[in-house]
Design an enzyme around this catalytic site. Sequence first.
Site, short mmCIF file in Angstrom:
data_model
loop_
_atom_site.label_atom_id
_atom_site.label_comp_id
_atom_site.label_asym_id
_atom_site.label_seq_id
_atom_site.Cartn_x
_atom_site.Cartn_y
_atom_site.Cartn_z
N ASP A 93 0.81 -1.22 0.00
CA ASP A 93 0.00 0.00 0.00
C ASP A 93 0.84 1.27 0.00
O ASP A 93 0.46 2.28 -0.59
CB ASP A 93 -0.92 -0.01 1.22
N GLY A 150 -4.83 10.27 10.29
CA GLY A 150 -3.48 9.80 10.05
C GLY A 150 -2.86 10.33 8.77
O GLY A 150 -3.54 10.79 7.86
N LYS A 162 -2.04 6.91 18.03
CA LYS A 162 -3.17 7.75 18.44
C LYS A 162 -4.19 6.97 19.25
O LYS A 162 -4.73 7.47 20.24
CB LYS A 162 -3.82 8.38 17.20
N LYS A 176 -9.63 8.24 10.84
CA LYS A 176 -9.66 8.43 9.38
C LYS A 176 -8.24 8.32 8.84
O LYS A 176 -7.42 9.21 9.03
CB LYS A 176 -10.24 9.78 8.99
N PRO A 177 -7.93 7.21 8.17
CA PRO A 177 -6.59 7.10 7.58
C PRO A 177 -6.46 7.99 6.35
O PRO A 177 -7.46 8.47 5.81
CB PRO A 177 -6.52 5.62 7.18
N VAL A 180 -4.56 7.95 0.73
CA VAL A 180 -3.51 7.31 -0.07
C VAL A 180 -3.19 5.91 0.45
O VAL A 180 -2.87 5.01 -0.32
CB VAL A 180 -2.24 8.19 -0.08
N THR A 231 1.72 21.09 7.79
CA THR A 231 1.39 22.25 8.61
C THR A 231 0.20 23.03 8.05
O THR A 231 -0.68 23.46 8.81
CB THR A 231 2.62 23.17 8.72
N GLU A 252 0.73 16.83 15.04
CA GLU A 252 2.11 16.45 14.71
C GLU A 252 2.29 16.80 13.25
O GLU A 252 1.76 16.13 12.37
CB GLU A 252 2.31 14.95 14.98
N GLY A 254 4.67 19.31 10.08
CA GLY A 254 5.85 19.19 9.23
C GLY A 254 7.14 19.63 9.89
O GLY A 254 7.17 20.10 11.03
N CYS A 286 8.61 12.61 8.73
CA CYS A 286 8.43 14.02 9.12
C CYS A 286 9.63 14.58 9.88
O CYS A 286 9.91 15.78 9.82
CB CYS A 286 7.16 14.19 9.94
N GLU A 387 9.62 21.96 3.23
CA GLU A 387 9.59 20.52 3.46
C GLU A 387 9.28 19.81 2.14
O GLU A 387 8.25 20.04 1.52
CB GLU A 387 8.53 20.15 4.50
N GLU A 464 2.76 13.18 21.42
CA GLU A 464 2.35 11.79 21.33
C GLU A 464 3.41 10.93 22.01
O GLU A 464 4.58 11.30 22.05
CB GLU A 464 2.15 11.37 19.88
#
Length: 490
Positions: A93, A150, A162, A176-177, A180, A231, A252, A254, A286, A387, A464
Amino acid sequence: MARFGTQKLYIDGAYVDAGSDATFEAINPATGEVLAHVQRATEADVEKAVESAERGQKVWAAMTAMQRSRILRRAVDILRERNDELAMLETLDTGKSYSETRYVDIVTGADVLEYYAGLVPAIEGEQIPLRESSFVYTRREPLGVTVGIGAWNYPIQIALWKSAPALAAGNAMIFKPSEVTSLTTLKLAEIYTEAGLPNGVFNVLTGSGREVGTWLTEHPRIEKVSFTGGTTTGKKVMASASSSSLKEVTMELGGKSPLIICADADLDKAADIAMMANFYSSGQVCTNGTRVFIPAEMKAAFEAKIAERVARIRVGNPEDENTNFGPLVSFQHMESVLGYIAKGKEEGARVLCGGERLTAGDFAKGAFVAPTVFTDCTDDMTIVKEEIFGPVMSILTYETEEEVIRRANDTDYGLAAGVCTNDITRAHRIIHKLEAGICWINAWGESPAEMPVGGYKQSGVGRENGVSSLAQYTRIKSVQVELGGYNSVF
């Protein structure tokens, strides 16, 4: 026919069809293969998930600490039993090499869940004496229904980072992933249910951030939002989260992190650290240390060591365990990274290694970009300021310690930083002056469960992992108790 068919939503302990027929494709970035058709959640599905989470959270919070701890530990056991299967799905994936996902992604995510499972019985309040006849006690109570959103680079690990403290504290989470990379988070939901988590305590809604993410963050009955991503998007999420109610937020975001190599550093070790800080996970981390500062007199020797190491990178099919560098996560992201590489060349940086898309043989089917190193860089270049989130290292030179600290801090970001030196006094002196939330001395990248993770400035809000993160998923209720008489002024 997609290899994994149609992927549904996960609500109330089971897979359910979304409220519409709309789907999006999960694509293997190494080959372009369509892995699955993933359903898009509707606003009605969001409401269904919130109602389910509210029901489940009441059941979950009413359990004893030891009951919750045992269920989370069982989920850890299942994750470890299925490590290789989950790792391969993550590789398909995301395009990350199996040598990475097998030994890091699920392993470290399970470690975080185990860590918080052990902390569940330690959630406790305080007793505060006031006078002989009166005292105050506090209770740490769960927030209720929380949301996790995520990023695409560490899908199942981020979902565990999380959900672990949220669930440990007695909350429910709707996750919610990223659109992508959605597949492994759905498997995590299955595992939680199999472990005994009450229905609704961990729901997964797939779809776009613009729609599903916004519906979740603006929902008035959501108590907290934890977001990982860029960000710019993070600012929108914060604004959205406060639009209907005052929600707790953890962000969390950039980074454009500096790695400072001092004149007394072991240059081989410094080169190894710089490689890990830039090319691990094909540069899609990141915390990457993409601004590498080296004393001017050491530049040529350092460049030679970096070029030698880049030549040894094993780029290839990420399913092959011998590969340690796979494609980027998507063809769209590849175009973004190639755009930055073109900008670096245009602005005068010199390409030491790479600087192109890989198209020979099977590489042409995938989103492969060569590990790239720019040198002769300056602070005003786009590749140094922005970034990129790809395998692009920028080498910069400096003359004095004061100068490099000033330049390292001259950024809107403040996620990570590192120092390579054999002088421990210098190491701490520099680290204490760097404006970053995650710092390494003579190392880079490790983020164990015990270590709080988060940034300064525009790299984030809150933390986190670590003990403090657990407290962020609770609220304090203060109770004064009067054992003696009570005197009214009226």
